[in-house]
Write an enzyme that holds these catalytic residues in place. Sequence first.
Site, short mmCIF file in Angstrom:
data_model
loop_
_atom_site.label_atom_id
_atom_site.label_comp_id
_atom_site.label_asym_id
_atom_site.label_seq_id
_atom_site.Cartn_x
_atom_site.Cartn_y
_atom_site.Cartn_z
CD GLU A 1 -2.27 2.98 -3.24
OE1 GLU A 1 -3.23 3.74 -3.47
OE2 GLU A 1 -2.04 2.51 -2.11
CG ASP B 1 -1.75 1.23 1.37
OD1 ASP B 1 -2.63 1.44 0.50
OD2 ASP B 1 -1.53 2.02 2.32
#
Length: 592
Positions: free
Chosen positions: A293, A260
């Site tokens: 990401e 993330d």
Amino acid sequence: MNPGHAVKLPFGAELLETGQTRFSLWAPALQQAWLELEGSKALPMQRNEDGVFSVTADCGAGSRYRYRVGDGLRVPDPASRAQSGGVHGHSVVVDPRDYAWKHADWNGRPWPGSVIYELHVGCYGGSFAEVAKRLPHLKELGVSAVELMPIADFSGTRNWGYDGVLPYAPSAAYGTPAELKALIDTAHGLGLCVYLDVVYNHFGPDGNFLHSYAPQFFDEQRASPWGAAIDFKRPQVREFFIANAIYWLMEYRFDGLRLDAVHAIGDSAFLDELARRVRAAAEPGRHIHLVLENEHNDAARLQDGYDAQWNDDGHNVLHVLLTGETESYYRNYTEVSAAKLARCLAEGFVYQGEPSPSHGGRPRGTPSAHLAPERFVLFLQNHDQIGNRALGERLGLLARPRALRAAIALQLLSPQTPLLFMGEEWGADEPFLFFTDFHEELADAVREGRRKEFAAFPAFAEPQQREAIPDPNAESTFRRSCLPAAAKPGAQTEQLGYYRRLLKLRNEVIGPALAGARGIGAAAVGPAAVAASWQLGDGALLWLGINLGEEAAMTDAPRGMLLFESMHGCGAAAAQGILQADSCSAWLETRT
């Protein structure tokens, strides 16, 4: 049946062959610390010169414990493998070998040809065991991998997962470690990979006690969106997270990780080391996939160590073309939208060093045309793009049905790696809202912060309009986000069939030839129309024409065989060089 593999961790509770357990805690700010076993006298721990406290105790699997790190302050083990009583309760000693794997010979699948399905355990059945029961549906749908939103233990019983504070402990709200392993084992038996979304850029606001005994974990001079940044320059911090990645992949046999918001980590050397050590830890012949990401659109990360990146550019430009929305970061994609979609399809990133309006006009990204298409994960919806909307609306409520149907065909037939969000395959009408389970002052702060976040949007400019934004802490907000087990008869069942047909075509015709695919070119042929082509690994040429506008557009006629048309007759029109409104068609020219 094969006994589980135990990863030797630098911290936490380690079962010894003697039947005892060795406990280790990095607490450099302390001179004294104690192990408190439930029902036993506190044991003083020994400190080494690096600030690691250790003690060996006569206890085994199932023992509950905490650390005493100050005047009456008792904390869970930050490397706890399981919790009892939540993140403020006791840590539990776990025997990693207590699960007998049925499919221990599973080595995963190659990355090219992947189709990923993102889900939230709490909203997709509510537990690891219930998700396992729904896996046959995903197998039949045609996906190759299931991606779990973060499961690290968090405060309360419901959370997106991005407020986790104990990265090694699967949330007890979803089940036991053995039930998580059974979910993964079941998926492998069906030929499905399982990926895990991990959060290494911050800890949640409730239940993280590291500041009290290991403030060195953080760099107080550098801020992140969630407070003081984690200090990845410290070897103990790097080891904590790298060991965590290896733990999930080896002890639980996840097939990959989605990292993330790595742009918030701010340490590229850490990312390089993590990838290198994960690859070294994997057994020979096993496929392990690492996905990022990364707002920075750093193509170099995808050349060495990492398999792919979530491509927000692709989503954002398609969302603008489908909905006409121009607020927030969507304003980056409102000018020459079709040309930006063409660049995304041909080269991956839209922003490859150009100034980005939503980033203060600063350059964003690096050149990516040299990368294989499968390096870019393409989605029409995901947890962020739905849940970060004030009312959590799904795309089916925002776009014209035929245009959305065309965009789905583009997503599932292009050589980029598609990702679906749970329920998307049948057009679920349940929202996916932002939800937490905080209390008192923190609950108030999260609720009001959520409403202030949307104050700049015209639809929520007035206080009474912001009152309509659901309270993240209300249980009803979570319940509204939960999916039923199956599509409803009628339109939802018809859309499910549409997804199945597309994925069958992808898996049988396009997927086997994706290794070695490369973009040939793409061009805007209208205000919302693009024609794109790729050479597949077997030499065949794939052509896709899409028009998300309400007027027809003209293009060069494709060659070869019509593979798919999103609506009857649009393929025949494309053969004449006409891209009808709200349509997509795919053509394949084989080479012998």
